[in-house]
Scaffold this motif. Sequence first.
Motif, short mmCIF file in Angstrom:
data_model
loop_
_atom_site.label_atom_id
_atom_site.label_comp_id
_atom_site.label_asym_id
_atom_site.label_seq_id
_atom_site.Cartn_x
_atom_site.Cartn_y
_atom_site.Cartn_z
N PRO A 7 4.85 -7.05 -2.74
CA PRO A 7 4.58 -6.11 -1.65
C PRO A 7 3.29 -6.43 -0.89
CG PRO A 7 5.19 -4.95 -3.65
CD PRO A 7 5.14 -6.37 -4.00
N GLN A 10 3.40 -9.59 1.33
CA GLN A 10 4.14 -9.49 2.58
C GLN A 10 3.41 -8.65 3.61
OE1 GLN A 10 8.28 -9.21 2.49
NE2 GLN A 10 8.44 -9.82 0.35
N MET A 54 3.69 -5.98 -8.82
CA MET A 54 4.93 -6.59 -8.36
C MET A 54 5.80 -5.55 -7.65
SD MET A 54 4.54 -9.64 -9.14
CE MET A 54 6.11 -10.41 -8.72
N ARG A 55 5.50 -4.28 -7.91
CA ARG A 55 6.33 -3.21 -7.35
C ARG A 55 5.62 -2.36 -6.31
NH1 ARG A 55 10.89 -3.51 -9.07
NH2 ARG A 55 11.38 -4.37 -11.12
N TYR A 56 4.33 -2.26 -6.45
CA TYR A 56 3.59 -1.40 -5.53
C TYR A 56 2.56 -2.22 -4.78
CZ TYR A 56 5.63 2.68 -7.77
OH TYR A 56 6.49 3.63 -8.24
N CYS A 129 8.62 1.19 -16.86
CA CYS A 129 9.80 1.43 -17.70
C CYS A 129 11.10 1.31 -16.90
CB CYS A 129 9.75 2.80 -18.37
SG CYS A 129 10.26 4.17 -17.35
N MET B 1 8.50 -0.48 -22.94
CA MET B 1 9.37 0.68 -22.90
C MET B 1 10.73 0.33 -22.35
SD MET B 1 6.95 3.80 -22.10
CE MET B 1 7.98 4.89 -22.93
N THR B 2 10.91 -0.94 -22.11
CA THR B 2 12.18 -1.36 -21.57
C THR B 2 13.24 -1.37 -22.66
OG1 THR B 2 10.85 -2.81 -20.25
CG2 THR B 2 13.20 -3.12 -20.14
N ARG B 11 17.16 8.07 -8.04
CA ARG B 11 16.31 9.03 -7.35
C ARG B 11 15.22 8.44 -6.47
NH1 ARG B 11 12.21 9.40 -11.82
NH2 ARG B 11 13.16 7.93 -13.25
N LYS B 12 14.40 7.51 -7.02
CA LYS B 12 13.21 7.11 -6.28
C LYS B 12 13.52 6.15 -5.14
CE LYS B 12 9.75 9.18 -8.21
NZ LYS B 12 10.56 10.39 -8.43
N ALA B 56 5.88 6.10 -1.85
CA ALA B 56 7.07 5.51 -2.46
C ALA B 56 6.77 4.05 -2.76
CB ALA B 56 8.24 5.61 -1.48
N PRO B 57 7.53 3.45 -3.68
CA PRO B 57 7.33 2.02 -3.92
C PRO B 57 7.47 1.26 -2.61
CG PRO B 57 8.86 2.93 -5.51
CD PRO B 57 8.57 4.00 -4.53
N SER B 58 6.78 0.19 -2.53
CA SER B 58 6.74 -0.55 -1.27
C SER B 58 8.14 -0.95 -0.82
CB SER B 58 5.89 -1.79 -1.45
OG SER B 58 6.08 -2.64 -0.34
N PHE B 60 8.88 -3.54 0.43
CA PHE B 60 9.09 -4.97 0.24
C PHE B 60 9.56 -5.30 -1.17
CE2 PHE B 60 5.93 -4.72 3.64
CZ PHE B 60 6.66 -5.37 4.63
N VAL B 61 9.53 -4.29 -2.04
CA VAL B 61 9.95 -4.57 -3.41
C VAL B 61 11.45 -4.76 -3.47
CG1 VAL B 61 10.02 -3.72 -5.76
CG2 VAL B 61 8.06 -3.24 -4.33
N PRO B 62 11.89 -5.87 -4.02
CA PRO B 62 13.33 -6.07 -4.14
C PRO B 62 13.90 -5.05 -5.14
CG PRO B 62 12.14 -7.82 -5.27
CD PRO B 62 11.13 -7.00 -4.56
N ARG B 64 15.94 -3.36 -8.24
CA ARG B 64 15.98 -3.80 -9.63
C ARG B 64 17.11 -4.77 -9.90
NH1 ARG B 64 12.13 -1.51 -13.67
NH2 ARG B 64 11.44 0.41 -12.71
N HIS B 67 16.60 -8.34 -10.24
CA HIS B 67 15.86 -8.86 -11.38
C HIS B 67 16.60 -8.51 -12.65
CE1 HIS B 67 12.29 -9.92 -9.11
NE2 HIS B 67 12.43 -8.78 -8.46
N LEU B 70 14.70 -7.78 -15.87
CA LEU B 70 13.83 -6.61 -15.89
C LEU B 70 14.68 -5.36 -15.76
CD1 LEU B 70 10.79 -7.41 -13.57
CD2 LEU B 70 10.82 -7.25 -16.05
N SER B 73 14.64 1.78 -18.33
CA SER B 73 15.24 2.69 -19.30
C SER B 73 16.41 3.42 -18.65
CB SER B 73 14.20 3.70 -19.76
OG SER B 73 13.14 3.05 -20.38
N VAL B 146 15.11 8.34 -20.09
CA VAL B 146 14.22 9.23 -19.34
C VAL B 146 15.03 10.20 -18.50
CG1 VAL B 146 12.24 7.71 -19.25
CG2 VAL B 146 14.03 7.45 -17.58
#
Lengths: 129, 366
Positions: A7, A10, A54-56, A129, B1-2, B11-12, B56-58, B60-62, B64, B67, B70, B73, B146
Amino acid sequence: STLSCTPTAQERSLHEEMYDRSRGIEFLFRLGTTIGLHSPGLFTAATWFHRFFMRYSMLDYHRQTIAAACIFLATKTEECGRKLRDVARVCQSKAKGVDVRDIPENGPEIEEVSSQILAAEEVLLEALC
Amino acid sequence: MTSVAEPSTPRKRSKWDQERDPELGSPPQPPVKRRQLSIHHADLSPPNASHWKRPAPSVFVPPRTHHPPLTSSRSVYSYEKLNSIEEGSYGVVFRARDKQTGDIVALKKLKLDEEKYGFPITALREINALIVCGHENVVGIREIVVGETLTQVFIVMDFIEHDLKSLLTLMPSPFLQSEIKTLMLQLLSACFPFNLLMNNRGTIKVADFGLARRYGDPIGVGGMTQLVVTLWYRAPEILLGAKTYSTAVDMWSVGCIFAELLLKEPLFQAKTEIELISMIFKLLGPPTNESWPEYSSLPLSKTITPPSPQPHQFRQKFPISAEEALQHPYFSSFPSAAAGERRRKPFNSPTAPARVAGDKLLTDVE
């Protein structure tokens, strides 16, 4: 590759991101060593730090806040318990570049840093997680 | 925790997924002005972490799914709740069915609200201990799931039919000697007598690791917690305020459970700690220098006066270790654990009562 499409990279540039990551890790290690976290704990925290970004984006989360949250979480998982207040205090002193003794033990400043670390921890856990 | 696969709850990320078509169109422009979660704002006046809104998460994040290694839960909604089993200070346990495989499992909801210091260390320890353990006599952990928020974290465990406590109250007659021996052997080899469950084949499983701690871990500033184990099974050194303790406290608890199996009721049913300690000394005699050399150095030993000596017990060094206990002649003498006894059909291990409570229990007793 995916590693260069983070993120932050970019939104800014890969070069800037790498620079900020290393600064964040440097801060994380200084903070962790000062509160006496052992090496495995430091490495765990550092891995989380990289995984988190990697996510935020680093524009949303300052590297030092996340570094502090990683350290605090690592003290818990690595059975090296430290008080949140102490982590917040050392963190604040490192961030501002002043001696720990000049940071008051109580008061709004530490409260504020503590609650930010907790807020960051929550996002961190969710990202991991 | 995976743990096991399946993409996380929608949701997110869902908001972004709708807004952008992954393949087509230009990447979205990043928002210009954003508030950052940063400790540097701490010394500026107004902003407050409680007012800070989580971004919110960016964009640009691909997702899940890009991946595969990765995985996150699974959601608790991949299980169907059947009924709640019990509720304790540590949280609630539900019986649930896996919607995919149909397996019946036990779902333990961790108590996470009212936490002042972030994610509680006890929860981290419990999950860690269960995952690392993998012992035959320790309840098997399947995964962590979760719920909607971070205050809802569940441990998915194998479902075990009984817990020892209700079993003891249900059974019309106490366990037989041979049964007790099998149970004790299992217990000693696990040696974590916290929360005991028993399946229909007579295997004991240990289930509660809320206060488990790797033995030999560095002790933090405050020392170990003094409040461990239900009062009735608490060892005298903890009662007397010892700052450190060893596996001996677990052995004490095993001993208490041994007595409970024989008596069909708890050995020391004390309401307060003082009452408990006086019951212990009444039964075992007051501590002497030979039987318990460390006694006089314990913090609270000065505050109580033990009863006058009785001519019995507490002569041996006490308690013995789990290894020593397993070698004890009790387990090799008649009736042996494996033999079973004649007054009922030859079972190798004790049968548990039928699952329907109130049914005829132990049908083959005369």
